[in-house]
Design a protein around this motif. Structure first.
Motif, PDB file in Angstrom:
ATOM      1  N   LEU A  32     -26.321 -16.862 -15.758  1.00 16.47           N
ATOM      2  CA  LEU A  32     -26.608 -17.293 -14.393  1.00 16.47           C
ATOM      3  C   LEU A  32     -27.157 -18.707 -14.305  1.00 16.47           C
ATOM      4  N   SER A  33     -26.845 -19.316 -13.179  1.00 13.58           N
ATOM      5  CA  SER A  33     -27.417 -20.608 -12.823  1.00 13.58           C
ATOM      6  C   SER A  33     -27.470 -20.649 -11.292  1.00 13.58           C
ATOM      7  N   MET A  34     -28.171 -21.622 -10.766  1.00  6.70           N
ATOM      8  CA  MET A  34     -28.235 -21.738  -9.307  1.00  6.70           C
ATOM      9  C   MET A  34     -26.850 -22.020  -8.738  1.00  6.70           C
ATOM     10  N   LYS A  35     -26.037 -22.766  -9.458  1.00  2.65           N
ATOM     11  CA  LYS A  35     -24.672 -23.042  -8.997  1.00  2.65           C
ATOM     12  C   LYS A  35     -23.855 -21.758  -8.938  1.00  2.65           C
ATOM     13  N   ILE A  36     -24.004 -20.896  -9.915  1.00  2.07           N
ATOM     14  CA  ILE A  36     -23.278 -19.614  -9.919  1.00  2.07           C
ATOM     15  C   ILE A  36     -23.738 -18.755  -8.732  1.00  2.07           C
ATOM     16  N   ILE A  37     -25.031 -18.719  -8.469  1.00  3.52           N
ATOM     17  CA  ILE A  37     -25.552 -17.956  -7.329  1.00  3.52           C
ATOM     18  C   ILE A  37     -25.003 -18.532  -6.025  1.00  3.52           C
ATOM     19  N   ASP A  38     -24.966 -19.857  -5.926  1.00  2.00           N
ATOM     20  CA  ASP A  38     -24.381 -20.492  -4.735  1.00  2.00           C
ATOM     21  C   ASP A  38     -22.913 -20.112  -4.564  1.00  2.00           C
ATOM     22  N   PHE A  58     -16.990  -4.904  -4.646  1.00  2.00           N
ATOM     23  CA  PHE A  58     -17.270  -6.343  -4.643  1.00  2.00           C
ATOM     24  C   PHE A  58     -18.284  -6.679  -5.741  1.00  2.00           C
ATOM     25  N   ASN A  59     -19.393  -5.956  -5.758  1.00  2.00           N
ATOM     26  CA  ASN A  59     -20.442  -6.201  -6.758  1.00  2.00           C
ATOM     27  C   ASN A  59     -19.916  -6.030  -8.174  1.00  2.00           C
ATOM     28  N   SER A  60     -19.129  -5.000  -8.374  1.00  2.00           N
ATOM     29  CA  SER A  60     -18.571  -4.726  -9.699  1.00  2.00           C
ATOM     30  C   SER A  60     -17.683  -5.876 -10.184  1.00  2.00           C
ATOM     31  N   ILE A  61     -16.853  -6.383  -9.304  1.00  2.00           N
ATOM     32  CA  ILE A  61     -15.963  -7.494  -9.678  1.00  2.00           C
ATOM     33  C   ILE A  61     -16.774  -8.752  -9.975  1.00  2.00           C
ATOM     34  N   ILE A  62     -17.822  -8.995  -9.208  1.00  2.00           N
ATOM     35  CA  ILE A  62     -18.693 -10.152  -9.461  1.00  2.00           C
ATOM     36  C   ILE A  62     -19.343 -10.023 -10.838  1.00  2.00           C
ATOM     37  N   ILE A  63     -19.870  -8.845 -11.128  1.00  5.24           N
ATOM     38  CA  ILE A  63     -20.559  -8.633 -12.414  1.00  5.24           C
ATOM     39  C   ILE A  63     -19.585  -8.772 -13.574  1.00  5.24           C
ATOM     40  N   GLU A  64     -18.411  -8.163 -13.463  1.00  2.00           N
ATOM     41  CA  GLU A  64     -17.396  -8.299 -14.520  1.00  2.00           C
ATOM     42  C   GLU A  64     -17.009  -9.755 -14.714  1.00  2.00           C
ATOM     43  N   SER A  65     -16.859 -10.465 -13.627  1.00  2.00           N
ATOM     44  CA  SER A  65     -16.476 -11.885 -13.701  1.00  2.00           C
ATOM     45  C   SER A  65     -17.562 -12.710 -14.372  1.00  2.00           C
ATOM     46  N   LEU A  66     -18.810 -12.351 -14.111  1.00  2.00           N
ATOM     47  CA  LEU A  66     -19.922 -13.061 -14.764  1.00  2.00           C
ATOM     48  C   LEU A  66     -19.848 -12.920 -16.278  1.00  2.00           C
ATOM     49  N   TYR A  72     -14.036 -18.859 -18.712  1.00  2.00           N
ATOM     50  CA  TYR A  72     -13.476 -19.585 -17.578  1.00  2.00           C
ATOM     51  C   TYR A  72     -14.512 -20.574 -17.066  1.00  2.00           C
ATOM     52  N   SER A  73     -14.187 -21.815 -17.101  1.00  2.00           N
ATOM     53  CA  SER A  73     -15.150 -22.823 -16.667  1.00  2.00           C
ATOM     54  C   SER A  73     -15.224 -22.934 -15.142  1.00  2.00           C
ATOM     55  N   TYR A  74     -14.245 -22.394 -14.447  1.00  2.00           N
ATOM     56  CA  TYR A  74     -14.234 -22.450 -12.989  1.00  2.00           C
ATOM     57  C   TYR A  74     -14.526 -21.071 -12.418  1.00  2.00           C
ATOM     58  N   PHE A  75     -15.796 -20.711 -12.408  1.00  2.00           N
ATOM     59  CA  PHE A  75     -16.225 -19.386 -11.983  1.00  2.00           C
ATOM     60  C   PHE A  75     -15.777 -19.063 -10.562  1.00  2.00           C
ATOM     61  N   TYR A  76     -16.011 -19.975  -9.632  1.00  2.00           N
ATOM     62  CA  TYR A  76     -15.692 -19.751  -8.222  1.00  2.00           C
ATOM     63  C   TYR A  76     -14.214 -19.368  -8.049  1.00  2.00           C
ATOM     64  N   ASN A  77     -13.315 -20.156  -8.604  1.00  2.00           N
ATOM     65  CA  ASN A  77     -11.883 -19.886  -8.474  1.00  2.00           C
ATOM     66  C   ASN A  77     -11.479 -18.584  -9.159  1.00  2.00           C
ATOM     67  N   TYR A  78     -12.076 -18.337 -10.311  1.00  2.00           N
ATOM     68  CA  TYR A  78     -11.760 -17.111 -11.047  1.00  2.00           C
ATOM     69  C   TYR A  78     -12.188 -15.880 -10.248  1.00  2.00           C
ATOM     70  N   VAL A  79     -13.395 -15.883  -9.708  1.00  2.00           N
ATOM     71  CA  VAL A  79     -13.900 -14.738  -8.944  1.00  2.00           C
ATOM     72  C   VAL A  79     -13.049 -14.501  -7.707  1.00  2.00           C
ATOM     73  N   LYS A  80     -12.721 -15.557  -6.990  1.00  2.00           N
ATOM     74  CA  LYS A  80     -11.883 -15.405  -5.788  1.00  2.00           C
ATOM     75  C   LYS A  80     -10.541 -14.783  -6.143  1.00  2.00           C
ATOM     76  N   LYS A  81      -9.978 -15.222  -7.251  1.00  2.00           N
ATOM     77  CA  LYS A  81      -8.687 -14.667  -7.678  1.00  2.00           C
ATOM     78  C   LYS A  81      -8.828 -13.183  -8.016  1.00  2.00           C
ATOM     79  N   MET A  82      -9.891 -12.822  -8.725  1.00  2.00           N
ATOM     80  CA  MET A  82     -10.117 -11.422  -9.094  1.00  2.00           C
ATOM     81  C   MET A  82     -10.362 -10.557  -7.855  1.00  2.00           C
ATOM     82  N   LEU A  83     -11.108 -11.082  -6.915  1.00  2.00           N
ATOM     83  CA  LEU A  83     -11.378 -10.327  -5.680  1.00  2.00           C
ATOM     84  C   LEU A  83     -10.096 -10.123  -4.886  1.00  2.00           C
ATOM     85  N   LYS A  84      -9.276 -11.151  -4.806  1.00  2.00           N
ATOM     86  CA  LYS A  84      -8.023 -11.021  -4.054  1.00  2.00           C
ATOM     87  C   LYS A  84      -7.072 -10.032  -4.722  1.00  2.00           C
TER      88      LYS A  84
END
Length: 179
Positions: A32-38, A58-66, A72-84
């Motif tokens: 975790l980092s503040m950027k990841i939380i953001d 939703f929570n499960s996918i976030i935790i797995e992605s973490l 994956y250096s691009y957490f935001y894009n990766y999580v959005k893709k997994m959620l979709k």
């Protein structure tokens, strides 16, 4: 866990269960980092605004992605893709309109013809109250009830009280000329 990061998690706008997990789990400490939380907060805001979905998924996918984040250096894009891909969502707009349609269909299925007698009784009572005490609220109620009765007679023209409608109109018109 760093106290600042823990406070940042607690103050963030993410689901409470996810806050609790992230602030208490020792497995996520290094992830975790503040950027990841953001990023999580931004994604949650988007999904919560646009869709109806299961928060646990939703929570499960976030935790797995973490836990896969180091790959994956691009957490935001990766999580959005997994959620979709994995999160089952319904359109917020679609669900609201379907709900309104279900309510309307339920009303249409209800047979209001059984209520006509009740509305006529209420109308006669309101007229009697107005005649006795001159209370304008009773007259207003009588007018509202005439409107309802009119609609019911239009919807159910073959009801057993249809012969009363002209008498109801005459009765209310009598009070329209007063005052």
């Amino acid at each position: 866990m760093n106290k600042n990061l823990k406070n940042y998690i607690i103050k963030s706008d993410i689901p409470d269960d996810l806050k609790e997990y992230l602030s208490k789990s020792k497995n996520t400490y290094n992830l975790l980092s503040m950027k990841i939380i953001d990023d999580i907060e931004l994604i949650y805001l988007e999904f919560n605004t646009l869709y109806i979905f299961d928060l646990s998924e939703f929570n499960s996918i976030i935790i797995e992605s973490l836990h896969k984040k180091d790959k994956y250096s691009y957490f935001y894009n990766y999580v959005k893709k997994m959620l979709k891909i994995y999160l089952n969502v319904d359109s917020e707009k679609k669900s609201r309109s379907e709900s309104e349609l279900d309510t309307f269909i339920g009303m249409v299925k209800y047979d209001f013809s059984n209520d006509i007698e009740s509305y006529i009784r209420k109308f006669l009572s309101a007229i009697k109250d107005y005649e006795n005490d001159g209370n304008k609220k009773s007259l207003l109620l009588a007018h509202r009830l005439v409107g309802i009765i009119f609609i019911l007679f239009k919807l159910y023209p073959e009801n057993k009280y249809s012969y009363l409608f002209p008498q109801i109109i005459k009765k209310i018109e009598k009070f329209n000329t007063d005052d």
